[in-house]
Design a protein around this motif. Structure first.
Motif, PDB file in Angstrom:
ATOM      1  N   ILE A  23       0.838  -1.204   0.000  1.00 30.72           N
ATOM      2  CA  ILE A  23       0.000   0.000   0.000  1.00 30.72           C
ATOM      3  C   ILE A  23       0.870   1.250   0.000  1.00 30.72           C
ATOM      4  O   ILE A  23       0.610   2.209  -0.730  1.00 30.72           O
ATOM      5  CB  ILE A  23      -0.968  -0.027   1.205  1.00 30.72           C
ATOM      6  CG1 ILE A  23      -2.020  -1.117   0.996  1.00 30.72           C
ATOM      7  CG2 ILE A  23      -1.628   1.335   1.400  1.00 30.72           C
ATOM      8  CD1 ILE A  23      -2.909  -1.353   2.182  1.00 30.72           C
ATOM      9  N   LEU A  24       1.916   1.268   0.803  1.00 37.47           N
ATOM     10  CA  LEU A  24       2.826   2.407   0.870  1.00 37.47           C
ATOM     11  C   LEU A  24       3.506   2.655  -0.477  1.00 37.47           C
ATOM     12  O   LEU A  24       3.563   3.790  -0.964  1.00 37.47           O
ATOM     13  CB  LEU A  24       3.879   2.192   1.955  1.00 37.47           C
ATOM     14  CG  LEU A  24       4.878   3.332   2.156  1.00 37.47           C
ATOM     15  CD1 LEU A  24       4.155   4.585   2.640  1.00 37.47           C
ATOM     16  CD2 LEU A  24       5.956   2.918   3.121  1.00 37.47           C
ATOM     17  N   VAL A  25       3.977   1.610  -1.107  1.00 36.78           N
ATOM     18  CA  VAL A  25       4.614   1.741  -2.420  1.00 36.78           C
ATOM     19  C   VAL A  25       3.598   2.214  -3.459  1.00 36.78           C
ATOM     20  O   VAL A  25       3.907   3.062  -4.300  1.00 36.78           O
ATOM     21  CB  VAL A  25       5.271   0.405  -2.840  1.00 36.78           C
ATOM     22  CG1 VAL A  25       5.690   0.429  -4.298  1.00 36.78           C
ATOM     23  CG2 VAL A  25       6.456   0.094  -1.945  1.00 36.78           C
ATOM     24  N   SER A  26       2.374   1.699  -3.382  1.00 33.81           N
ATOM     25  CA  SER A  26       1.325   2.120  -4.325  1.00 33.81           C
ATOM     26  C   SER A  26       1.035   3.608  -4.179  1.00 33.81           C
ATOM     27  O   SER A  26       0.905   4.329  -5.176  1.00 33.81           O
ATOM     28  CB  SER A  26       0.045   1.319  -4.099  1.00 33.81           C
ATOM     29  OG  SER A  26       0.266  -0.043  -4.342  1.00 33.81           O
ATOM     30  N   TRP A  27       0.915   4.096  -2.941  1.00 37.51           N
ATOM     31  CA  TRP A  27       0.675   5.516  -2.712  1.00 37.51           C
ATOM     32  C   TRP A  27       1.825   6.369  -3.237  1.00 37.51           C
ATOM     33  O   TRP A  27       1.607   7.430  -3.829  1.00 37.51           O
ATOM     34  CB  TRP A  27       0.435   5.813  -1.226  1.00 37.51           C
ATOM     35  CG  TRP A  27      -0.991   5.581  -0.820  1.00 37.51           C
ATOM     36  CD1 TRP A  27      -1.452   4.606  -0.015  1.00 37.51           C
ATOM     37  CD2 TRP A  27      -2.131   6.335  -1.252  1.00 37.51           C
ATOM     38  NE1 TRP A  27      -2.814   4.696   0.100  1.00 37.51           N
ATOM     39  CE2 TRP A  27      -3.262   5.758  -0.654  1.00 37.51           C
ATOM     40  CE3 TRP A  27      -2.307   7.432  -2.082  1.00 37.51           C
ATOM     41  CZ2 TRP A  27      -4.544   6.243  -0.847  1.00 37.51           C
ATOM     42  CZ3 TRP A  27      -3.595   7.917  -2.277  1.00 37.51           C
ATOM     43  CH2 TRP A  27      -4.697   7.327  -1.675  1.00 37.51           C
ATOM     44  N   LYS A  28       3.036   5.922  -3.028  1.00 40.26           N
ATOM     45  CA  LYS A  28       4.189   6.664  -3.537  1.00 40.26           C
ATOM     46  C   LYS A  28       4.167   6.730  -5.061  1.00 40.26           C
ATOM     47  O   LYS A  28       4.440   7.781  -5.658  1.00 40.26           O
ATOM     48  CB  LYS A  28       5.496   6.034  -3.062  1.00 40.26           C
ATOM     49  CG  LYS A  28       5.824   6.330  -1.612  1.00 40.26           C
ATOM     50  CD  LYS A  28       7.161   5.733  -1.230  1.00 40.26           C
ATOM     51  CE  LYS A  28       7.509   6.054   0.210  1.00 40.26           C
ATOM     52  NZ  LYS A  28       8.809   5.509   0.601  1.00 40.26           N
ATOM     53  N   LEU A  29       3.823   5.629  -5.703  1.00 46.14           N
ATOM     54  CA  LEU A  29       3.743   5.615  -7.164  1.00 46.14           C
ATOM     55  C   LEU A  29       2.646   6.549  -7.665  1.00 46.14           C
ATOM     56  O   LEU A  29       2.828   7.246  -8.680  1.00 46.14           O
ATOM     57  CB  LEU A  29       3.514   4.196  -7.675  1.00 46.14           C
ATOM     58  CG  LEU A  29       4.706   3.247  -7.558  1.00 46.14           C
ATOM     59  CD1 LEU A  29       4.294   1.830  -7.976  1.00 46.14           C
ATOM     60  CD2 LEU A  29       5.856   3.736  -8.408  1.00 46.14           C
ATOM     61  N   ILE A  30       1.530   6.579  -6.972  1.00 46.84           N
ATOM     62  CA  ILE A  30       0.437   7.480  -7.357  1.00 46.84           C
ATOM     63  C   ILE A  30       0.883   8.932  -7.216  1.00 46.84           C
ATOM     64  O   ILE A  30       0.649   9.754  -8.102  1.00 46.84           O
ATOM     65  CB  ILE A  30      -0.826   7.184  -6.514  1.00 46.84           C
ATOM     66  CG1 ILE A  30      -1.430   5.847  -6.927  1.00 46.84           C
ATOM     67  CG2 ILE A  30      -1.859   8.305  -6.669  1.00 46.84           C
ATOM     68  CD1 ILE A  30      -2.535   5.350  -6.022  1.00 46.84           C
ATOM     69  N   VAL A  31       1.530   9.259  -6.106  1.00 51.10           N
ATOM     70  CA  VAL A  31       2.017  10.624  -5.892  1.00 51.10           C
ATOM     71  C   VAL A  31       3.035  10.995  -6.966  1.00 51.10           C
ATOM     72  O   VAL A  31       2.984  12.096  -7.535  1.00 51.10           O
ATOM     73  CB  VAL A  31       2.602  10.780  -4.470  1.00 51.10           C
ATOM     74  CG1 VAL A  31       3.356  12.091  -4.335  1.00 51.10           C
ATOM     75  CG2 VAL A  31       1.509  10.682  -3.426  1.00 51.10           C
ATOM     76  N   TYR A  32       3.965  10.101  -7.271  1.00 52.49           N
ATOM     77  CA  TYR A  32       4.959  10.377  -8.312  1.00 52.49           C
ATOM     78  C   TYR A  32       4.293  10.593  -9.664  1.00 52.49           C
ATOM     79  O   TYR A  32       4.686  11.484 -10.423  1.00 52.49           O
ATOM     80  CB  TYR A  32       5.984   9.247  -8.416  1.00 52.49           C
ATOM     81  CG  TYR A  32       6.911   9.139  -7.228  1.00 52.49           C
ATOM     82  CD1 TYR A  32       7.272  10.237  -6.464  1.00 52.49           C
ATOM     83  CD2 TYR A  32       7.441   7.907  -6.858  1.00 52.49           C
ATOM     84  CE1 TYR A  32       8.117  10.126  -5.372  1.00 52.49           C
ATOM     85  CE2 TYR A  32       8.294   7.785  -5.769  1.00 52.49           C
ATOM     86  CZ  TYR A  32       8.626   8.899  -5.026  1.00 52.49           C
ATOM     87  OH  TYR A  32       9.463   8.791  -3.956  1.00 52.49           O
ATOM     88  N   ALA A  33       3.284   9.779  -9.979  1.00 58.07           N
ATOM     89  CA  ALA A  33       2.585   9.918 -11.257  1.00 58.07           C
ATOM     90  C   ALA A  33       1.878  11.268 -11.340  1.00 58.07           C
ATOM     91  O   ALA A  33       1.926  11.943 -12.379  1.00 58.07           O
ATOM     92  CB  ALA A  33       1.583   8.778 -11.439  1.00 58.07           C
TER      93      ALA A  33
END
Length: 140
Positions: A16-26
């Motif tokens: 979940i943490l990695v997914s949120w980071k990827l969303i923020v980066y996108a």
């Protein structure tokens, strides 16, 4: 809670943490891309002078009142389809000293064409070539 459940929770939290980071980066990348493309377009509008339409274009009468501000003129020109971007027009007005103490905004009715570049429009307004003066030249 047993050891297996703790490990599953830990893996799930990491995912979940990695997914949120990827969303923020996108989102950040999309905003940067949008900002860069719009910034480039604005710079292009300011420094590369193009007309809204190709010649012969459409003639339009623009009336400027006595106490009209440059911002109001830019809005009217944009709404009338004579310039693409009012903010680019305002910056170009600074470059060509239109609205300054040397070349103040002059009241009158001006005959403009949407095939004129914003530089030509500014110089026409700046030099005060009104429709009445154009009619006088044509009748001679």
């Amino acid at each position: 809670m047993n050891q297996t459940a703790k490990e599953i929770n830990k893996v799930t939290s990491t995912i979940i943490l990695v997914s949120w980071k990827l969303i923020v980066y996108a989102v950040v990348i999309m905003l940067l891309y949008e900002g860069v493309t719009r910034g480039y377009q604005f710079g292009h509008d300011v420094f590369y002078d193009t007309a809204v339409a190709q010649a012969p274009g459409v003639n339009m009468r623009v009336t400027i009142g006595d106490d009209e501000k440059l911002v109001d003129i830019a809005v009217a020109l944009e709404r009338g389809g004579l310039v693409k971007n009012r903010y680019a027009f305002l910056i170009q007005s600074i470059f060509y000293e239109y609205g300054s103490s040397d070349f103040p905004v002059s009241a009158g009715t001006y005959l403009l064409n949407n095939s004129m570049t914003s530089k030509e429009i500014i110089l026409t307004l700046r030099d005060g070539i009104t429709e009445d003066e154009l009619d006088g030249e044509e009748s001679q």
